[in-house]
Design an enzyme around this catalytic site. Structure first.
Site, mmCIF file in Angstrom:
data_model
loop_
_atom_site.group_PDB
_atom_site.id
_atom_site.type_symbol
_atom_site.label_atom_id
_atom_site.label_comp_id
_atom_site.label_asym_id
_atom_site.label_seq_id
_atom_site.Cartn_x
_atom_site.Cartn_y
_atom_site.Cartn_z
ATOM 1 N N CYS A 13 11.106 -48.617 -41.740
ATOM 2 C CA CYS A 13 11.254 -50.039 -42.081
ATOM 3 C C CYS A 13 12.341 -50.256 -43.136
ATOM 4 O O CYS A 13 13.119 -51.220 -43.058
ATOM 5 C CB CYS A 13 9.930 -50.629 -42.544
ATOM 6 S SG CYS A 13 9.172 -49.783 -43.960
ATOM 7 N N HIS A 58 5.745 -51.781 -47.047
ATOM 8 C CA HIS A 58 6.649 -52.216 -45.989
ATOM 9 C C HIS A 58 7.907 -52.840 -46.600
ATOM 10 O O HIS A 58 7.873 -53.362 -47.717
ATOM 11 C CB HIS A 58 5.953 -53.239 -45.090
ATOM 12 C CG HIS A 58 6.681 -53.551 -43.823
ATOM 13 N ND1 HIS A 58 7.044 -52.572 -42.920
ATOM 14 C CD2 HIS A 58 7.119 -54.730 -43.305
ATOM 15 C CE1 HIS A 58 7.662 -53.144 -41.891
ATOM 16 N NE2 HIS A 58 7.728 -54.444 -42.121
ATOM 17 N N ASP A 82 10.254 -59.647 -40.126
ATOM 18 C CA ASP A 82 9.591 -58.346 -40.066
ATOM 19 C C ASP A 82 10.314 -57.429 -39.079
ATOM 20 O O ASP A 82 10.426 -57.736 -37.882
ATOM 21 C CB ASP A 82 8.133 -58.531 -39.638
ATOM 22 C CG ASP A 82 7.262 -57.335 -39.969
ATOM 23 O OD1 ASP A 82 7.768 -56.202 -39.898
ATOM 24 O OD2 ASP A 82 6.087 -57.542 -40.308
#
Length: 491
Positions: free
Chosen positions: A58, A164, A182
């Site tokens: 990520c 994240h 995201d």
């Protein structure tokens, strides 16, 4: 009976607290935020939106997305002839295998952003507050040239998972909500969340580093230091540790003596440590005109070069390096430059097959042209015909003018680069000089207080990079980012 295979297909987005971007409510927030002027960065980000290619990528996917949105040239090929940021190219601060297995910390993402050429401002929540955070969000979402990356804990949003990274794509002032793009799109779609809740999600401890999470913002720039150079750790140590020790241990007598000591002890291939990417294009792509974007980029580079060359320090460096030598404007000098640069450009543009050698390019012909259109200042374009024994390429390299007595030169030259790096050294570098009058003379030469803002920003960027690279070398990257090297220090 057919065999069954376990697996997951997406997750249901917990709502509340999040609002799906594609829902009717999400669309309404989007339209209202556009009207409010706080979705300016969204369109560039969405143009380069990508899904992380590994469950733990990520941070890498987010950074690659932002670097591409900022139009930062990585200076090396992704695939074929194309230079493009991909997760697999972000490996200078942490091995990819380790990231794949364990993920990446906030500090290492900051390090990677610096190494890739971004100008970075990093904040942990214990170094800021929610009101300052809101100001940064509003400033960046109101601009196309600044993007925010947030490190947060998913659990605060009732989502599965823990730490994240994702970029912030926009802000709704009336609802005080931010849009999270995201990068784990296989799991959750883009969504709006309350800014106060995102702050709470950021104000958590990263188990891997033991520090609080944070955010960083990254506008683009020209100069950059490269930790891809094999000796980057030694060079960063030399500049920040060895140079102050040398100056305090030597009996330096004058300005020339100070710089001679520094230059004579440089690590090998020192000038490869600082990078500038040439503007390369196929001739058939450009014709006789420059695009508006090419003109804008070359204008910035030329202005920075001009500002470097107007500093008193540049004159001292040039006299020391080229004592008894003058700038030569002969065609042979330009031809040598053209051959080298056009062959480099051809290597970048050519899709080299496995059977051909990437080092087998030969420049058969070169010429230097001066393009001028609509009353613009002439721009130097080095054109070359390059062959590798299989095919022929016509290559253009757009060259910033050196500004030295009408000469045309490639950048960076050693005197330009050394001037910039000396200016980028922290003020305490010179404190060991014992002669007070000499120390005052040096401080006057290296002070950035009175230089133009554009060059000042470049210098502060390099100073911050040096600091980050040294901390990365010393494995101290996870500490406080509000260190004095990242601030403007008067000498």
């Amino acid at each position: 009976m057919a065999a069954a295979m376990a697996g997951l297909y997406r997750r249901v987005l917990p709502s509340p607290p999040a609002i799906d971007f594609s829902s009717s409510h999400g669309k309404q927030l989007f339209m209202e935020a556009i009207d409010g002027g706080t979705m300016e960065g969204f369109f560039k980000l969405i143009s380069y939106f990508q899904t992380q290619s590994e469950p733990a990528y990520c941070g890498l996917a987010t950074l690659a997305m932002v670097l591409n949105a900022l139009s930062i040239d990585p200076g090396r090929k992704w695939k074929g002839p194309w230079r493009w940021f991909d997760e697999t190219m972000l490996d200078c601060c942490e091995p990819l295998e380790k990231v794949k297995a364990e993920g990446i910390s906030f500090g290492k993402v900051v390090c990677l952003a610096h190494c890739a050429g971004a100008k970075v401002e990093a904040f942990r929540t214990n170094q800021s507050n929610i009101n300052e955070f809101r100001k940064h969000v509003i400033a960046c979402t109101s601009s196309e040239d600044c993007h925010l990356i947030s490190s947060y804990n998913r659990g605060t949003f009732k989502q599965t998972g823990s730490g994240h990274f994702s970029p912030i794509g926009g802000y709704h002032a009336g609802k005080d909500m931010v849009l999270i793009l995201d990068v784990a799109r296989f799991k959750y779609p883009p969504h709006w969340v309350p800014l106060t809740l995102l702050w709470e999600a950021m104000d958590t401890i990263d188990d891997a580093s033991g520090f609080r999470r944070g955010l960083h913002r990254s506008p683009a720039l020209l100069y950059t230091l490269s930790c891809k150079h094999e000796s980057w750790a030694n060079i960063a140590k030399y500049l920040l540790e060895d140079v102050p020790t040398l100056l305090s241990s030597k009996n330096v007598k004058d300005v020339k003596d100070v710089f001679s000591i520094i230059f004579s002890s440089f690590p090998s291939k020192f000038l490869e440590f600082i990078k500038w990417v040439a503007e390369v294009r196929r001739q058939e792509d450009g014709g006789q005109d420059l695009s508006l974007e090419e003109k804008q980029r070359i204008a910035i580079k030329e202005e920075i070069l001009k500002q470097v060359q107007e500093t008193p320090l540049y004159k001292n460096v040039t006299e020391l390096l080229f004592l008894g030598k003058s700038c030569s404007c002969k065609d042979s000098c330009l031809t040598d430059i053209a051959k080298s640069v056009c062959c480099q450009g051809a290597r970048l543009l050519e899709r080299v097959s496995e059977s051909s050698s990437a080092n087998g390019f030969c420049c058969r012909e070169t010429c230097v042209n001066y393009l001028k259109s609509n009353g613009d200042t002439p721009v130097t374009v080095v054109s070359g015909t390059v062959t590798n024994g299989i095919g022929i390429q016509q290559v253009d390299v757009i060259v910033p003018s050196s500004g030295l007595s009408g000469c045309v030169g490639m950048h960076p030259t050693s005197n330009d680069v050394l001037t910039v790096l000396l200016l980028a050294l922290p003020p305490q570098t010179w404190f060991g000089i014992k002669d007070e009058n000499l120390l005052q003379d040096i401080n006057t030469l290296v002070s950035i207080d009175n230089i133009p803002v554009l060059l000042q920003e470049e210098i502060m960027h390099l100073r911050g990079q040096l600091y980050i690279l040294k901390r990365c070398k010393d494995d101290e990257i996870e500490g406080d980012f509000s260190a004095p090297l990242l601030s403007h220090c008067a000498s």
